[in-house]
Motif scaffolding. Structure first.
Motif, PDB file in Angstrom:
ATOM      1  N   ASP A  64       0.809  -1.218   0.000  1.00  0.00           N
ATOM      2  CA  ASP A  64       0.000   0.000   0.000  1.00  0.00           C
ATOM      3  C   ASP A  64       0.842   1.268   0.000  1.00  0.00           C
ATOM      4  O   ASP A  64       0.322   2.364   0.158  1.00  0.00           O
ATOM      5  CB  ASP A  64      -0.953   0.004   1.193  1.00  0.00           C
ATOM      6  CG  ASP A  64      -0.248   0.215   2.521  1.00  0.00           C
ATOM      7  OD1 ASP A  64       0.992   0.067   2.577  1.00  0.00           O
ATOM      8  OD2 ASP A  64      -0.934   0.533   3.510  1.00  0.00           O
ATOM      9  N   ALA A  65       2.152   1.134  -0.173  1.00  0.00           N
ATOM     10  CA  ALA A  65       3.046   2.288  -0.067  1.00  0.00           C
ATOM     11  C   ALA A  65       3.875   2.493  -1.331  1.00  0.00           C
ATOM     12  O   ALA A  65       4.362   1.544  -1.933  1.00  0.00           O
ATOM     13  CB  ALA A  65       3.976   2.117   1.123  1.00  0.00           C
ATOM     14  N   GLU A  67       7.266   4.458  -2.430  1.00  0.00           N
ATOM     15  CA  GLU A  67       8.454   5.169  -1.975  1.00  0.00           C
ATOM     16  C   GLU A  67       9.039   5.970  -3.126  1.00  0.00           C
ATOM     17  O   GLU A  67       9.304   5.424  -4.198  1.00  0.00           O
ATOM     18  CB  GLU A  67       9.502   4.177  -1.481  1.00  0.00           C
ATOM     19  CG  GLU A  67      10.808   4.841  -1.107  1.00  0.00           C
ATOM     20  CD  GLU A  67      11.931   3.869  -0.832  1.00  0.00           C
ATOM     21  OE1 GLU A  67      13.018   4.353  -0.447  1.00  0.00           O
ATOM     22  OE2 GLU A  67      11.757   2.648  -1.004  1.00  0.00           O
ATOM     23  N   ARG A  89       0.995  10.807  -6.215  1.00  0.00           N
ATOM     24  CA  ARG A  89      -0.204  10.659  -5.369  1.00  0.00           C
ATOM     25  C   ARG A  89      -1.270   9.830  -6.084  1.00  0.00           C
ATOM     26  O   ARG A  89      -2.022   9.111  -5.443  1.00  0.00           O
ATOM     27  CB  ARG A  89      -0.779  12.017  -5.004  1.00  0.00           C
ATOM     28  CG  ARG A  89       0.036  12.789  -4.010  1.00  0.00           C
ATOM     29  CD  ARG A  89      -0.621  14.143  -3.784  1.00  0.00           C
ATOM     30  NE  ARG A  89       0.169  14.988  -2.939  1.00  0.00           N
ATOM     31  CZ  ARG A  89      -0.138  15.301  -1.691  1.00  0.00           C
ATOM     32  NH1 ARG A  89      -1.235  14.824  -1.146  1.00  0.00           N
ATOM     33  NH2 ARG A  89       0.633  16.089  -0.988  1.00  0.00           N
ATOM     34  N   ALA A  94      -2.029   4.093  -0.538  1.00  0.00           N
ATOM     35  CA  ALA A  94      -2.434   4.650   0.752  1.00  0.00           C
ATOM     36  C   ALA A  94      -1.368   5.511   1.416  1.00  0.00           C
ATOM     37  O   ALA A  94      -1.682   6.356   2.236  1.00  0.00           O
ATOM     38  CB  ALA A  94      -2.818   3.514   1.704  1.00  0.00           C
ATOM     39  N   ARG A  95      -0.123   5.284   1.064  1.00  0.00           N
ATOM     40  CA  ARG A  95       0.983   5.969   1.750  1.00  0.00           C
ATOM     41  C   ARG A  95       2.067   6.314   0.748  1.00  0.00           C
ATOM     42  O   ARG A  95       2.456   5.488  -0.065  1.00  0.00           O
ATOM     43  CB  ARG A  95       1.535   5.028   2.824  1.00  0.00           C
ATOM     44  CG  ARG A  95       2.676   5.558   3.608  1.00  0.00           C
ATOM     45  CD  ARG A  95       3.056   4.552   4.716  1.00  0.00           C
ATOM     46  NE  ARG A  95       4.389   4.819   5.154  1.00  0.00           N
ATOM     47  CZ  ARG A  95       5.426   4.003   5.018  1.00  0.00           C
ATOM     48  NH1 ARG A  95       5.265   2.832   4.468  1.00  0.00           N
ATOM     49  NH2 ARG A  95       6.615   4.341   5.441  1.00  0.00           N
ATOM     50  N   TRP A  97       5.991   7.870   0.702  1.00  0.00           N
ATOM     51  CA  TRP A  97       7.086   8.165   1.610  1.00  0.00           C
ATOM     52  C   TRP A  97       8.400   8.360   0.869  1.00  0.00           C
ATOM     53  O   TRP A  97       8.532   7.976  -0.296  1.00  0.00           O
ATOM     54  CB  TRP A  97       7.209   7.099   2.694  1.00  0.00           C
ATOM     55  CG  TRP A  97       7.590   5.723   2.255  1.00  0.00           C
ATOM     56  CD1 TRP A  97       6.834   4.836   1.548  1.00  0.00           C
ATOM     57  CD2 TRP A  97       8.821   5.053   2.522  1.00  0.00           C
ATOM     58  NE1 TRP A  97       7.517   3.659   1.360  1.00  0.00           N
ATOM     59  CE2 TRP A  97       8.733   3.756   1.949  1.00  0.00           C
ATOM     60  CE3 TRP A  97       9.985   5.411   3.190  1.00  0.00           C
ATOM     61  CZ2 TRP A  97       9.769   2.831   2.029  1.00  0.00           C
ATOM     62  CZ3 TRP A  97      11.020   4.490   3.268  1.00  0.00           C
ATOM     63  CH2 TRP A  97      10.900   3.220   2.697  1.00  0.00           C
ATOM     64  N   VAL A 119       8.719  11.116  10.111  1.00  0.00           N
ATOM     65  CA  VAL A 119       8.247   9.988  10.917  1.00  0.00           C
ATOM     66  C   VAL A 119       9.392   9.169  11.513  1.00  0.00           C
ATOM     67  O   VAL A 119       9.159   8.339  12.388  1.00  0.00           O
ATOM     68  CB  VAL A 119       7.290   9.069  10.121  1.00  0.00           C
ATOM     69  CG1 VAL A 119       6.012   9.825   9.749  1.00  0.00           C
ATOM     70  CG2 VAL A 119       7.961   8.499   8.887  1.00  0.00           C
ATOM     71  N   GLU A 153       6.665  11.014   5.375  1.00  0.00           N
ATOM     72  CA  GLU A 153       5.557  10.322   4.715  1.00  0.00           C
ATOM     73  C   GLU A 153       4.313  11.175   4.726  1.00  0.00           C
ATOM     74  O   GLU A 153       4.194  12.126   5.505  1.00  0.00           O
ATOM     75  CB  GLU A 153       5.265   8.967   5.361  1.00  0.00           C
ATOM     76  CG  GLU A 153       4.539   9.059   6.674  1.00  0.00           C
ATOM     77  CD  GLU A 153       4.084   7.692   7.189  1.00  0.00           C
ATOM     78  OE1 GLU A 153       4.603   6.656   6.742  1.00  0.00           O
ATOM     79  OE2 GLU A 153       3.191   7.687   8.040  1.00  0.00           O
ATOM     80  N   ILE A 154       3.408  10.802   3.863  1.00  0.00           N
ATOM     81  CA  ILE A 154       2.083  11.403   3.839  1.00  0.00           C
ATOM     82  C   ILE A 154       1.089  10.255   3.633  1.00  0.00           C
ATOM     83  O   ILE A 154       1.300   9.368   2.806  1.00  0.00           O
ATOM     84  CB  ILE A 154       1.960  12.480   2.735  1.00  0.00           C
ATOM     85  CG1 ILE A 154       0.652  13.216   2.838  1.00  0.00           C
ATOM     86  CG2 ILE A 154       2.187  11.915   1.360  1.00  0.00           C
ATOM     87  CD1 ILE A 154       0.595  14.483   1.990  1.00  0.00           C
ATOM     88  N   ARG A 155       0.061  10.250   4.447  1.00  0.00           N
ATOM     89  CA  ARG A 155      -1.011   9.264   4.303  1.00  0.00           C
ATOM     90  C   ARG A 155      -2.039   9.832   3.349  1.00  0.00           C
ATOM     91  O   ARG A 155      -2.430  10.984   3.455  1.00  0.00           O
ATOM     92  CB  ARG A 155      -1.667   8.954   5.661  1.00  0.00           C
ATOM     93  CG  ARG A 155      -0.734   8.336   6.660  1.00  0.00           C
ATOM     94  CD  ARG A 155      -0.543   6.901   6.381  1.00  0.00           C
ATOM     95  NE  ARG A 155       0.460   6.308   7.281  1.00  0.00           N
ATOM     96  CZ  ARG A 155       0.612   5.034   7.411  1.00  0.00           C
ATOM     97  NH1 ARG A 155      -0.124   4.193   6.736  1.00  0.00           N
ATOM     98  NH2 ARG A 155       1.538   4.560   8.209  1.00  0.00           N
ATOM     99  N   LEU A 156      -2.484   9.013   2.406  1.00  0.00           N
ATOM    100  CA  LEU A 156      -3.409   9.489   1.388  1.00  0.00           C
ATOM    101  C   LEU A 156      -4.832   9.040   1.687  1.00  0.00           C
ATOM    102  O   LEU A 156      -5.085   8.129   2.405  1.00  0.00           O
ATOM    103  CB  LEU A 156      -2.968   8.976   0.022  1.00  0.00           C
ATOM    104  CG  LEU A 156      -1.526   9.351  -0.351  1.00  0.00           C
ATOM    105  CD1 LEU A 156      -1.094   8.633  -1.603  1.00  0.00           C
ATOM    106  CD2 LEU A 156      -1.397  10.847  -0.517  1.00  0.00           C
TER     107      LEU A 156
END
Length: 156
Positions: A64-65, A67, A89, A94-95, A97, A119, A153-156
């Motif tokens: 889900d990430a 990078e 994005r 979901a994430r 980073w 983080v 990181e940014i959570r989407l």
């Protein structure tokens, strides 16, 4: 000046990606958080303006990430980096980073202004990376000793 266009790199772009990464980072190999990446083998986004490459972003998608492994805007302040990050994005489940180094104040400012949060800080991580890629300098931007990795990181 024409509009900026961001597109996925295709098989025909691999040599360009390799050359641009080598010019920007000293080699096509990138060592981040203990992982060695061959940037020419990573998926990439290319930003173009007026038929010229204006920026390049390489990434690694894992679960889900997404990078961001490398980001280079070849013209500062022209929205290239922002356009490339915005395009990721749309790809990140979901994430999103990224890891940068303690000396990279410009990157820290750039990512935080786009909603990323610090983080983690990994002390002495650059020393470990230097064992794999000896060309990493001891002193980085602004004369700051290059030692630590900072994860944002940014959570989407």
């Amino acid at each position: 000046m024409t509009a900026l266009r961001v597109r996925r790199a295709g098989p025909g772009d691999r040599e360009t990606v390799k050359r641009l990464i080598s010019e920007a980072w000293g080699a096509p190999i990138l060592v981040v958080h203990g992982v060695t990446y061959d940037a020419a083998e990573l998926p990439a986004l290319i930003a173009e303006r007026d038929g010229e490459v204006a920026g390049l972003l390489t990434f690694h998608l894992d679960g889900d990430a997404l990078e961001i492994v490398s980001l280079n805007a070849f013209t500062s302040g022209a929205g290239v980096g922002s356009a490339l990050v915005e395009a990721t994005r749309e790809l990140a489940p979901a994430r999103l980073w990224v890891v940068t180094t303690n000396d990279n104040l410009d990157a820290l400012r750039f990512y935080q202004r786009r909603g990323f949060r610090i983080v983690a800080v990994t002390p002495d991580a650059v020393d470990a990376a230097r064992a794999v890629k000896p060309s990493i300098p001891l002193v980085g931007e602004y004369g700051i000793p290059l030692r630590d990795e900072i994860t944002l990181e940014i959570r989407l």
